[in-house]
Design a protein around this motif. Structure first.
Motif, PDB file in Angstrom:
ATOM      1  N   ASP A   1       2.526  -7.432  13.716  1.00  0.00           N
ATOM      2  CA  ASP A   1       2.207  -5.996  13.800  1.00  0.00           C
ATOM      3  C   ASP A   1       3.460  -5.161  14.061  1.00  0.00           C
ATOM      4  OD1 ASP A   1      -0.432  -6.422  13.334  1.00  0.00           O
ATOM      5  OD2 ASP A   1      -0.942  -6.639  15.469  1.00  0.00           O
TER       6      ASP A   1
ATOM      7  N   LYS B   1       5.800  -5.602  10.590  1.00  0.00           N
ATOM      8  CA  LYS B   1       5.246  -5.109   9.320  1.00  0.00           C
ATOM      9  C   LYS B   1       5.797  -3.750   8.840  1.00  0.00           C
ATOM     10  CE  LYS B   1       1.069  -5.784   6.807  1.00  0.00           C
ATOM     11  NZ  LYS B   1      -0.361  -5.780   6.805  1.00  0.00           N
ATOM     12  N   PRO B   2       5.957  -2.766   9.736  1.00  0.00           N
ATOM     13  CA  PRO B   2       6.476  -1.471   9.250  1.00  0.00           C
ATOM     14  C   PRO B   2       7.850  -1.571   8.579  1.00  0.00           C
ATOM     15  CG  PRO B   2       5.622  -1.269  11.487  1.00  0.00           C
ATOM     16  CD  PRO B   2       5.595  -2.724  11.155  1.00  0.00           C
ATOM     17  N   TYR B   3       8.530  -2.699   8.759  1.00  0.00           N
ATOM     18  CA  TYR B   3       9.861  -2.863   8.152  1.00  0.00           C
ATOM     19  C   TYR B   3       9.803  -3.563   6.792  1.00  0.00           C
ATOM     20  CZ  TYR B   3      11.571  -1.538  12.749  1.00  0.00           C
ATOM     21  OH  TYR B   3      11.821  -0.851  13.913  1.00  0.00           O
TER      22      TYR B   3
ATOM     23  N   ARG C   1       8.437  -2.558   4.034  1.00  0.00           N
ATOM     24  CA  ARG C   1       8.641  -1.643   2.905  1.00  0.00           C
ATOM     25  C   ARG C   1       9.559  -0.507   3.310  1.00  0.00           C
ATOM     26  NH1 ARG C   1       4.291  -0.957  -1.364  1.00  0.00           N
ATOM     27  NH2 ARG C   1       3.220  -2.932  -1.242  1.00  0.00           N
ATOM     28  N   ASP C   2      10.453  -0.140   2.406  1.00  0.00           N
ATOM     29  CA  ASP C   2      11.208   1.088   2.623  1.00  0.00           C
ATOM     30  C   ASP C   2      10.676   2.134   1.639  1.00  0.00           C
ATOM     31  OD1 ASP C   2      12.395   0.365   0.187  1.00  0.00           O
ATOM     32  OD2 ASP C   2      14.023  -0.695   1.209  1.00  0.00           O
ATOM     33  N   TRP C   3      11.404   3.236   1.488  1.00  0.00           N
ATOM     34  CA  TRP C   3      10.908   4.312   0.622  1.00  0.00           C
ATOM     35  C   TRP C   3      10.793   3.888  -0.845  1.00  0.00           C
ATOM     36  CZ3 TRP C   3       9.738   9.675   0.260  1.00  0.00           C
ATOM     37  CH2 TRP C   3       9.450  10.278   1.487  1.00  0.00           C
TER      38      TRP C   3
ATOM     39  N   ASN D   1       9.171   1.532  -1.861  1.00  0.00           N
ATOM     40  CA  ASN D   1       7.803   1.046  -2.003  1.00  0.00           C
ATOM     41  C   ASN D   1       7.727  -0.340  -2.638  1.00  0.00           C
ATOM     42  OD1 ASN D   1       5.229   1.582  -1.253  1.00  0.00           O
ATOM     43  ND2 ASN D   1       4.630   2.522  -3.205  1.00  0.00           N
TER      44      ASN D   1
ATOM     45  N   LYS E   1      15.495   3.437   6.353  1.00  0.00           N
ATOM     46  CA  LYS E   1      14.584   2.947   5.296  1.00  0.00           C
ATOM     47  C   LYS E   1      14.281   4.003   4.228  1.00  0.00           C
ATOM     48  CE  LYS E   1      11.595   1.522   8.397  1.00  0.00           C
ATOM     49  NZ  LYS E   1      10.242   1.472   8.749  1.00  0.00           N
TER      50      LYS E   1
ATOM     51  N   THR F   1      14.731  -3.619   1.715  1.00  0.00           N
ATOM     52  CA  THR F   1      13.487  -4.396   1.632  1.00  0.00           C
ATOM     53  C   THR F   1      13.820  -5.862   1.895  1.00  0.00           C
ATOM     54  OG1 THR F   1      12.762  -2.919  -0.134  1.00  0.00           O
ATOM     55  CG2 THR F   1      11.493  -4.938   0.174  1.00  0.00           C
TER      56      THR F   1
ATOM     57  N   SER G   1      17.115  -4.283  12.563  1.00  0.00           N
ATOM     58  CA  SER G   1      17.000  -2.824  12.599  1.00  0.00           C
ATOM     59  C   SER G   1      18.156  -2.273  13.426  1.00  0.00           C
ATOM     60  CB  SER G   1      15.672  -2.415  13.232  1.00  0.00           C
ATOM     61  OG  SER G   1      15.751  -1.055  13.605  1.00  0.00           O
TER      62      SER G   1
END
Ligand SMILES: Cc1cc2nc3c(=O)[nH]c(=O)nc-3n(C[C@H](O)[C@H](O)[C@H](O)COP(=O)(O)OP(=O)(O)OC[C@H]3O[C@@H](n4cnc5c(N)ncnc54)[C@H](O)[C@@H]3O)c2cc1C
Length: 535
Positions: A54, A57-59, A61-63, A65, A102, A110, A118
């Motif tokens: 959890d 996960k936010p890492y 995908r970057d912009w 997609n 990102k 990606t 990070s």
């Protein structure tokens, strides 16, 4: 004050964590791929790490997609922790992807498995200004806009860092260095590279190099990494890289003479991690004259660019923005009735810095300049955007353009393509003519806007669901045509994973081999930012 720097092609990297060397080597000998074990090992150095899906996960995908995945997230707080992570990954052969704001559009942050590093806690050292030398040191893990605002604050609004990519609220200082991001100022002063004076840099094996501009220059295409008992030769790329606004591939020089800083800027993290930097600053104008002009055709807009190019003796950076709202832009712009009086017109936003004159005298000066352009410009239609209400409307209009275009693409179920191609100014007109012709033939909906001051416009394609093949063909046509006309596929967004094939088409297989040769000497397993530029 002139500082004399001794120039050399010999670099002496420093192991800044020698006390941990043995434990990292011991760990690498026994590690069998268990990420929980790796997590505990890195935590034993007080490094913030997590294998919780959890949190990671936010890492993914970057912009861009693009789909990504990873097994562990680490957030080092300083260069020592970065060095420990790099040395561990280097010795254990674990994939490592550096992730900053990102906001890249090419998948360069990606991850493809392994660890995500990070840089969000890399907030050391504090921002410090040198007013005399007009520069500022900065950490790499803070948003670019925070750095820009802090410089203004500390210098009492006297100095500023002028690189202003649209993504500057989210993009980090390190991301902009790594991508050579650029903003509105036309010419080389608009891009990050021009302003970089110093870098603190960790090689893939975790060793540190402190670099001042002019200190390390390659000789006969080679830098030497000097270690006790051995020397590693670092071959710099020599492919012919057009000297225009350019974010395509690693910096190169046909004669093999490259400043190490230039090699790192724009290298998309494949050569190492930038942990801090010193960036040049410039005088902050007391205000700007902000104008919006309407012209009746694209051809008139190019005439206007050419007029200013001559007027400024080829130095377009005397203005701080020359932005274009061309074909079909009005149809995707909020507040268009405020900016345009004729629905077929194209628009130009012009920003002129004012250092000493009054706003009124600057307006008078520019009325004369615009009058001397020619009769194609109706001075009554020029909108001065200096009052807050006008500026707000213009700002909203500009930002609504890509948003409205993307919303429409989603609505009709297609996939947007936004090009980043550029050609030299002498081929600008012919390039645009040919691309328009090709797009008209394909019947794909599109609009055109961007940085007129650099002859760098974005075609935003809005294909219908059943036009995917045609839109990819149209994209390829633009990529091929731009390089045929002496340009490149990317002026500011870079290559990442998405545009690797464009790089190969633009520079050839030989150039790919050159980058591979450079990469292999310092990262033989290709563990760091694997997939960017060269697979
Ligand atoms: C809405 C929008 C507008 C944009 N406008 C512009 C624009 O006007 N001009 C422009 O040039 N670009 C623009 N971009 C593209 C993007 O913002 C830039 O490429 C930016 O520089 C990326 O910075 P980031 O911090 O988001 O980096 P990320 O996307 O996180 O990473 C980009 C690359 O840099 C590497 N990296 C990051 N930090 C480091 C470090 N410390 N050391 C080594 N490597 C590192 C990453 O591994 C990756 O390869 C835009 C993007 C969006 C989404």
């Amino acid at each position: 004050m002139d500082i004399i720097i001794k120039q050399s092609s010999n670099i002496k990297p420093k192991n800044i964590i020698s006390e941990h060397h043995k434990s990292i080597i011991d760990f690498s000998k026994t590690w069998k791929g268990d990420y929980e074990e790796l997590n505990s090992f890195l935590k034993s150095f007080s490094i913030a790490a997590s294998a919780d899906i959890d949190i990671i996960k936010p890492y993914f995908r970057d912009w861009s997609n693009m789909d990504g995945y990873a097994d562990l997230l680490v957030r080092p707080k300083n260069k020592f922790e970065c060095a420990i992570i790099l040395k561990t990954c280097y010795n254990c052969n674990i994939l490592l992807t550096i992730s900053a704001g990102k906001t890249n559009l090419t998948g360069s942050a990606t991850p493809r498995g392994g660890i995500i590093l990070s840089t969000s806690l890399l907030t050391e050292p504090d921002i410090e200004l040198d007013l005399e030398n007009k520069d500022a040191s900065a950490p790499t893990g803070i948003p670019l806009e925070d750095f820009r605002n802090r410089v203004l604050e500390i210098s009492d609004q006297k100095l500023y860092y002028p690189v202003d990519p649209t993504s500057r609220n989210d993009a980090y200082v390190g991301g902009t260095l790594s991508c050579n991001a650029s903003g509105f100022i036309p010419g080389q002063k608009g891009a990050t590279r021009y302003w970089v004076k110093e870098l603190e840099f960790l090689l893939p094996n975790g060793d540190l190099v402190h670099i001042k501009r002019g200190q390390y220059i390659s000789e006969n295409g080679i830098f030497s990494l000097d270690y006790e008992g051995k020397t590693i030769s670092l071959p710099v790329p020599t492919y012919n890289r057009p000297k225009i606004k350019n974010a395509s591939g690693i910096f190169s020089d046909e004669n093999g003479i490259v400043d190490l800083i230039d090699l790192i800027i724009g290298s998309e993290g494949i050569l190492g991690i930038i942990t801090s930097c010193k960036l040049g600053l410039t005088d902050y104008p007391k205000e700007n004259l902000e104008l919006f002009l309407s012209l009746s055709s694209e051809s008139d807009a190019i005439d206007f660019y050419e007029f200013l190019y001559d007027y400024f003796d080829h130095d377009m950076s005397k203005i701080t923005a020359l932005e274009y709202f061309g074909y079909n832009s009005q149809n995707y712009m909020n507040h268009k009735e405020f900016l345009f009086s004729n629905e077929n017109d194209v628009g130009i936003y012009l920003q002129i810095p004012i250092f000493s004159n009054s706003l009124d005298s600057k307006i008078d000066e520019w009325i004369k300049i615009l009058q001397s352009f020619n009769s194609k410009l109706d001075l009554d239609s020029v909108v001065v955007l200096n009052d807050p209400e006008s500026w707000k409307k213009f700002f909203e209009a500009r930002h609504s353009l890509p948003d409205n275009a993307l919303t429409k693409t989603h609505r009709i179920g297609g996939v947007s393509i936004i090009t980043d191609t550029i050609v030299p100014n002498y081929n600008f007109r012919i390039y645009l003519e040919k691309v328009h012709k090709n797009l008209r033939r394909s019947k794909i909906e599109y609009l055109l806007f961007g940085h007129l001051g650099d002859c760098h416009l974005h075609f935003h394609l809005i294909p219908k669901k059943n036009q995917e093949k045609e839109s990819l063909e149209a994209y390829d046509y633009m990529i091929d045509l731009s390089s045929k006309l002496g340009g490149v596929y990317s002026a500011e967004h870079g290559t990442g994973k998405r545009k690797r094939n464009d790089f190969k088409k633009c520079y050839g297989e030989e150039a790919v081999t050159m980058i591979k040769n450079l990469k292999t000497t310092i990262d033989p397993n290709n563990f760091l930012n694997k997939g960017n530029l060269i697979g």
